[in-house]
Design an enzyme around this catalytic site. Sequence first.
Site, mmCIF file in Angstrom:
data_model
loop_
_atom_site.group_PDB
_atom_site.id
_atom_site.type_symbol
_atom_site.label_atom_id
_atom_site.label_comp_id
_atom_site.label_asym_id
_atom_site.label_seq_id
_atom_site.Cartn_x
_atom_site.Cartn_y
_atom_site.Cartn_z
ATOM 1 N N ASP A 71 11.310 7.095 10.623
ATOM 2 C CA ASP A 71 9.980 7.114 10.002
ATOM 3 C C ASP A 71 9.880 8.361 9.130
ATOM 4 O O ASP A 71 10.641 8.494 8.187
ATOM 5 C CB ASP A 71 8.933 7.029 11.119
ATOM 6 C CG ASP A 71 7.572 6.598 10.624
ATOM 7 O OD1 ASP A 71 7.224 6.931 9.494
ATOM 8 O OD2 ASP A 71 6.827 5.962 11.385
ATOM 9 N N ARG A 91 0.841 -1.193 0.000
ATOM 10 C CA ARG A 91 0.000 0.000 0.000
ATOM 11 C C ARG A 91 0.876 1.242 0.000
ATOM 12 O O ARG A 91 2.057 1.187 0.340
ATOM 13 C CB ARG A 91 -0.917 0.034 1.221
ATOM 14 C CG ARG A 91 -0.172 0.226 2.554
ATOM 15 C CD ARG A 91 -1.126 0.713 3.618
ATOM 16 N NE ARG A 91 -0.536 0.832 4.934
ATOM 17 C CZ ARG A 91 0.171 1.889 5.367
ATOM 18 N NH1 ARG A 91 0.438 2.896 4.554
ATOM 19 N NH2 ARG A 91 0.649 1.929 6.593
ATOM 20 N N ASN A 148 2.325 4.768 1.286
ATOM 21 C CA ASN A 148 2.692 5.275 2.599
ATOM 22 C C ASN A 148 2.945 6.777 2.480
ATOM 23 O O ASN A 148 2.126 7.485 1.924
ATOM 24 C CB ASN A 148 3.880 4.474 3.147
ATOM 25 C CG ASN A 148 3.998 4.582 4.644
ATOM 26 O OD1 ASN A 148 2.980 4.547 5.332
ATOM 27 N ND2 ASN A 148 5.195 4.741 5.154
#
Length: 343
Positions: free
Chosen positions: A248, A144, A146
């Site tokens: 992240d 998917r 991000n």
Amino acid sequence: MHHSVAENGGFFLLVLCIVGGVVSSQGNKLKMLDIPEIGSVAVLYEAQLITGEGPFWKEDEQVLHFVDIPGRSIFRHDPATEITTKATYDEGVSISFVIPVAGQEGTFMIGMGQSVGTIEWDGQDGTALNFTPLTNVEEQAGNRFNDGKCDRNGRLWTGTMGYFNENGQISMNSSNLYRLDSDSLEVQVEYVTLSNGMAWSSDDKLFYYIDTWSLRVDVFDYDIDSATISNRRTLFDLVENGFEGSPDGMTIDVDGNLWVALYNGNGVVKVNGVTGAPEGFIRLPVPKATSCAWGGADLDVLYVSTAAEGADLSEFPLSGSMFKVNGLSTRGFPSVPVQIDIL
Ligand SMILES: *[C@@H]1O[C@H](CO)[C@@H](O)[C@H](O)[C@H]1NC(C)=O
């Protein structure tokens, strides 16, 4: 997981500790002990977002947008009124970023499952409408989209992440970083595992990129006119520098330093964008920082998103909240809306 949202009226000052070295509950083994703990952390929006992500400062309205990825929700926070509104768009898949479309009030580009497209939202509590896919990504089932971000010209870059199998293992090297051209996505980096943070240097000559699974921040040369990258190398390796967790989302400041959210790393690390040296650490009262962006009237507030999923909520009840950090002695750039007409 239960998804509760509670409004936090007023800023709740949590931590105020400047310089002096980080005191780690892990003992003295980390090199990060050598860097100062910086910033004044407060809760902006108290909510157990499953995975809060993608803070975006919309400069013309002076509001902050963000998403809850598994919560299939987009948010708008107005610091002037302290009101946060939320819209869901539940097609059974995640919403991974929200970026306003330049010149089209109420239209946002989002990553949704395996698609990238636009959605309409009036900014009120309720439901977003009319998802219009610009493009679908054809690759492994289960992958998917991000994180997504635009360069200074408003050109969208967004990447995908692998799926987790029943043993909790992610599909390695099966994802890509894409650039949106017209209505198609063109692969720019392949063999990615979990595409995440992006940032460009203020002269547009460098592109910083995080594949979370690599535990590194890499840097490329960037050509803003052709929107092309080249010459990948490592800037900052978390493990070599003694940091815990995974890199992240990230952002950059006017001095060229990167601010990297550390998932399971309890905060945000400031990294020199030229040397790769860690220069400061913002300690959050939660383990899972997910991303950050500059905002506020002077662009000197760092907004940091966090995740509740997988966190020990009895020990870290503020997990999933949005935080604001002051006192960082620098400022950033406003987030860049998507320019659809240049694509
Ligand atoms: C993924 O890519 C890395 C780096 O190129 C490589 O070392 C590793 O073996 C690859 N893993 C799989 C499962 O393909």
